[in-house]
Motif scaffolding. Structure first.
Motif, PDB file in Angstrom:
ATOM      1  N   GLY A  90      37.606  42.855  46.165  1.00 11.88           N
ATOM      2  CA  GLY A  90      37.392  43.422  44.840  1.00 11.88           C
ATOM      3  C   GLY A  90      37.970  42.560  43.747  1.00 11.88           C
ATOM      4  O   GLY A  90      38.877  41.768  43.974  1.00 11.88           O
ATOM      5  N   ALA A  91      37.425  42.710  42.557  1.00 10.79           N
ATOM      6  CA  ALA A  91      37.940  42.013  41.369  1.00 10.79           C
ATOM      7  C   ALA A  91      38.026  43.001  40.225  1.00 10.79           C
ATOM      8  O   ALA A  91      37.022  43.656  39.882  1.00 10.79           O
ATOM      9  CB  ALA A  91      37.043  40.840  41.003  1.00 10.79           C
ATOM     10  N   VAL A  92      39.212  43.113  39.656  1.00 17.10           N
ATOM     11  CA  VAL A  92      39.442  43.948  38.473  1.00 17.10           C
ATOM     12  C   VAL A  92      39.682  43.025  37.291  1.00 17.10           C
ATOM     13  O   VAL A  92      40.540  42.145  37.357  1.00 17.10           O
ATOM     14  CB  VAL A  92      40.653  44.879  38.670  1.00 17.10           C
ATOM     15  N   VAL A  93      38.926  43.214  36.227  1.00 18.54           N
ATOM     16  CA  VAL A  93      39.062  42.406  35.009  1.00 18.54           C
ATOM     17  C   VAL A  93      39.522  43.330  33.894  1.00 18.54           C
ATOM     18  O   VAL A  93      38.848  44.320  33.585  1.00 18.54           O
ATOM     19  CB  VAL A  93      37.736  41.726  34.633  1.00 18.54           C
ATOM     20  N   SER A  94      40.666  43.013  33.298  1.00 16.87           N
ATOM     21  CA  SER A  94      41.268  43.920  32.316  1.00 16.87           C
ATOM     22  C   SER A  94      41.716  43.141  31.080  1.00 16.87           C
ATOM     23  O   SER A  94      42.788  42.521  31.080  1.00 16.87           O
ATOM     24  CB  SER A  94      42.468  44.650  32.946  1.00 16.87           C
ATOM     25  N   ALA A 115      42.938  41.205  38.817  1.00 15.08           N
ATOM     26  CA  ALA A 115      43.489  41.520  40.129  1.00 15.08           C
ATOM     27  C   ALA A 115      42.403  41.309  41.171  1.00 15.08           C
ATOM     28  O   ALA A 115      41.256  41.723  40.972  1.00 15.08           O
ATOM     29  CB  ALA A 115      43.998  42.954  40.182  1.00 15.08           C
ATOM     30  N   VAL A 116      42.754  40.659  42.250  1.00 12.63           N
ATOM     31  CA  VAL A 116      41.851  40.496  43.389  1.00 12.63           C
ATOM     32  C   VAL A 116      42.418  41.331  44.527  1.00 12.63           C
ATOM     33  O   VAL A 116      43.570  41.162  44.921  1.00 12.63           O
ATOM     34  CB  VAL A 116      41.736  39.017  43.812  1.00 12.63           C
ATOM     35  N   ALA A 174      40.762  32.669  48.343  1.00 17.48           N
ATOM     36  CA  ALA A 174      39.728  31.746  47.874  1.00 17.48           C
ATOM     37  C   ALA A 174      39.112  32.234  46.568  1.00 17.48           C
ATOM     38  O   ALA A 174      38.885  31.441  45.635  1.00 17.48           O
ATOM     39  CB  ALA A 174      38.656  31.581  48.945  1.00 17.48           C
ATOM     40  N   LEU A 175      38.843  33.533  46.474  1.00 16.18           N
ATOM     41  CA  LEU A 175      38.288  34.083  45.234  1.00 16.18           C
ATOM     42  C   LEU A 175      39.271  33.915  44.084  1.00 16.18           C
ATOM     43  O   LEU A 175      38.886  33.536  42.971  1.00 16.18           O
ATOM     44  CB  LEU A 175      37.936  35.557  45.427  1.00 16.18           C
ATOM     45  N   ALA A 176      40.544  34.193  44.332  1.00 16.81           N
ATOM     46  CA  ALA A 176      41.556  34.047  43.292  1.00 16.81           C
ATOM     47  C   ALA A 176      41.625  32.602  42.797  1.00 16.81           C
ATOM     48  O   ALA A 176      41.702  32.350  41.580  1.00 16.81           O
ATOM     49  CB  ALA A 176      42.915  34.492  43.815  1.00 16.81           C
ATOM     50  N   ASP A 177      41.584  31.656  43.704  1.00 19.63           N
ATOM     51  CA  ASP A 177      41.637  30.241  43.311  1.00 19.63           C
ATOM     52  C   ASP A 177      40.454  29.868  42.425  1.00 19.63           C
ATOM     53  O   ASP A 177      40.598  29.150  41.427  1.00 19.63           O
ATOM     54  CB  ASP A 177      41.660  29.344  44.551  1.00 19.63           C
ATOM     55  N   LEU A 231      42.775  33.471  31.243  1.00 20.39           N
ATOM     56  CA  LEU A 231      43.530  34.201  32.260  1.00 20.39           C
ATOM     57  C   LEU A 231      45.015  34.254  31.913  1.00 20.39           C
ATOM     58  O   LEU A 231      45.657  33.219  31.719  1.00 20.39           O
ATOM     59  CB  LEU A 231      43.340  33.545  33.625  1.00 20.39           C
ATOM     60  N   ALA A 232      45.563  35.468  31.837  1.00 21.93           N
ATOM     61  CA  ALA A 232      46.988  35.650  31.567  1.00 21.93           C
ATOM     62  C   ALA A 232      47.752  35.808  32.876  1.00 21.93           C
ATOM     63  O   ALA A 232      48.618  34.996  33.207  1.00 21.93           O
ATOM     64  CB  ALA A 232      47.208  36.863  30.661  1.00 21.93           C
ATOM     65  N   GLU A 233      47.433  36.836  33.631  1.00 21.77           N
ATOM     66  CA  GLU A 233      48.068  37.054  34.930  1.00 21.77           C
ATOM     67  C   GLU A 233      46.996  37.342  35.968  1.00 21.77           C
ATOM     68  O   GLU A 233      45.982  37.979  35.675  1.00 21.77           O
ATOM     69  CB  GLU A 233      49.059  38.223  34.877  1.00 21.77           C
ATOM     70  N   LEU A 234      47.237  36.867  37.180  1.00 20.82           N
ATOM     71  CA  LEU A 234      46.330  37.136  38.287  1.00 20.82           C
ATOM     72  C   LEU A 234      47.139  37.669  39.457  1.00 20.82           C
ATOM     73  O   LEU A 234      48.096  37.038  39.891  1.00 20.82           O
ATOM     74  CB  LEU A 234      45.552  35.883  38.688  1.00 20.82           C
ATOM     75  N   HIS A 235      46.770  38.839  39.932  1.00 21.61           N
ATOM     76  CA  HIS A 235      47.456  39.487  41.048  1.00 21.61           C
ATOM     77  C   HIS A 235      46.522  39.511  42.258  1.00 21.61           C
ATOM     78  O   HIS A 235      45.342  39.822  42.129  1.00 21.61           O
ATOM     79  CB  HIS A 235      47.841  40.919  40.688  1.00 21.61           C
ATOM     80  N   VAL A 236      47.046  39.184  43.411  1.00 19.14           N
ATOM     81  CA  VAL A 236      46.285  39.262  44.659  1.00 19.14           C
ATOM     82  C   VAL A 236      47.015  40.225  45.580  1.00 19.14           C
ATOM     83  O   VAL A 236      48.209  40.036  45.859  1.00 19.14           O
ATOM     84  CB  VAL A 236      46.153  37.884  45.337  1.00 19.14           C
ATOM     85  N   SER A 237      46.324  41.261  46.041  1.00 15.98           N
ATOM     86  CA  SER A 237      47.003  42.232  46.899  1.00 15.98           C
ATOM     87  C   SER A 237      46.014  42.929  47.817  1.00 15.98           C
ATOM     88  O   SER A 237      44.822  43.046  47.510  1.00 15.98           O
ATOM     89  CB  SER A 237      47.744  43.280  46.054  1.00 15.98           C
TER      90      SER A 237
END
Length: 281
Positions: free
Chosen positions: A275-279, A229-230, A241-244, A253-259
């Protein structure tokens, strides 16, 4: 009426509404106090209004939900058919939300397991999703709690902020750490460690700090199957830009959420948060 294990969390999980609806997750709102007005996160105050208030240096504080709010939520969930409830919340080091939930759970009409995940934002959200998926598969309360705790133990959360001043004002980071972060105008990188916000690195410029945030998140993800998650506050271009870049760098990477974060976290970080959350799954 079907009997099931229900999942409750709080508004700082920042789960997308469609995801909460799909998995039947209920979120109890925290409160933002703007001047003399108490406003519920997610419904009564927008992140834009919060950012404007912070930029004008207006008084902004946050407050946990009252135990009575949790009690009403537990009753409603039980009345909908829940045979048990797993209530997952942000770190007790950052908020009294967990304590309020524990008080309410004692009087709930069905068994409630309240869990301090030690997490916040989508690091908490991923815990709620893990618990919900376990419950949907027929899991018990204990099994749902185990799934959430396993997800929490593997998750990491890293943050860039333009200044530590907001965290210092809210008592979420020590004055000594804030002073170090402010020295020589360095840009701070933070991490969630043991449920607390800790200063991770000091970088000279914002661009270098954001590049370092990307590097840390990618290294933490490695080649494992992970969700990311970003998060941001009033910095959508930075977040996109970070998400890309993370999409390109993380092979598993399975799922990426931007919020955008909500008002409660935003009140303590200020505009410019990234922020970046890695799970790992």
């Amino acid at each position: 009426m079907s009997r099931h294990v229900a999942i409750v969390t709080d508004s700082t999980a920042y789960l997308p509404p469609r995801m909460m609806e799909r998995h039947g997750i209920t979120a109890v709102p925290l409160t933002v106090v703007l001047g003399d007005r108490a406003l519920e996160e997610g419904t009564e105050i927008s992140t834009r209004a919060l950012a404007q208030a912070l930029q004008k240096r207006r008084s902004v504080t946050t407050s946990r939900p009252a135990p009575e709010v949790f009690a009403a939520t537990y009753r409603e969930v039980a009345e909908s058919g829940a045979s048990g409830i797993v209530s997952l919340h942000l770190s007790g080091e950052l908020s009294g939300t967990y304590d309020a939930a524990v008080l309410a759970a004692r009087e709930a009409p069905v068994p409630v397991r309240v869990v301090d995940t030690g997490m916040v934002a989508m690091a908490l959200g991923f815990c709620a999703l893990a618990a919900a998926e376990t419950a949907e598969a027929g899991g018990t309360v204990d099994e749902a709690v185990t799934a959430a705790e396993k997800r929490a133990a593997g998750s990491s959360a890293y943050f860039y902020v333009d200044t530590l001043d907001y965290l210092r004002r809210g008592g979420r980071i020590g004055a000594a750490q804030a002073l170090l972060g402010s020295a020589l105008a360095v840009k701070p990188l933070l991490r969630l460690d043991g449920g607390r916000i800790e200063l991770l690195e000091k970088v000279r410029t914002a661009s270098r700090a954001i590049a370092r945030l990307e590097e840390i998140a990618a290294e933490r993800a490695g080649s494992a199957e992970v969700d990311i998650a970003v998060h941001h506050l009033a910095a959508p271009e930075r977040a996109a830009a970070l998400a890309d870049r993370l999409r390109e760098r993380v092979p598993g990477l399975a799922e990426l959420h931007v919020s955008e974060v909500g008002a409660v976290i935003g009140a303590h970080t200020g505009p410019g948060l990234l922020g970046a959350v890695v799970s790992p799954r």
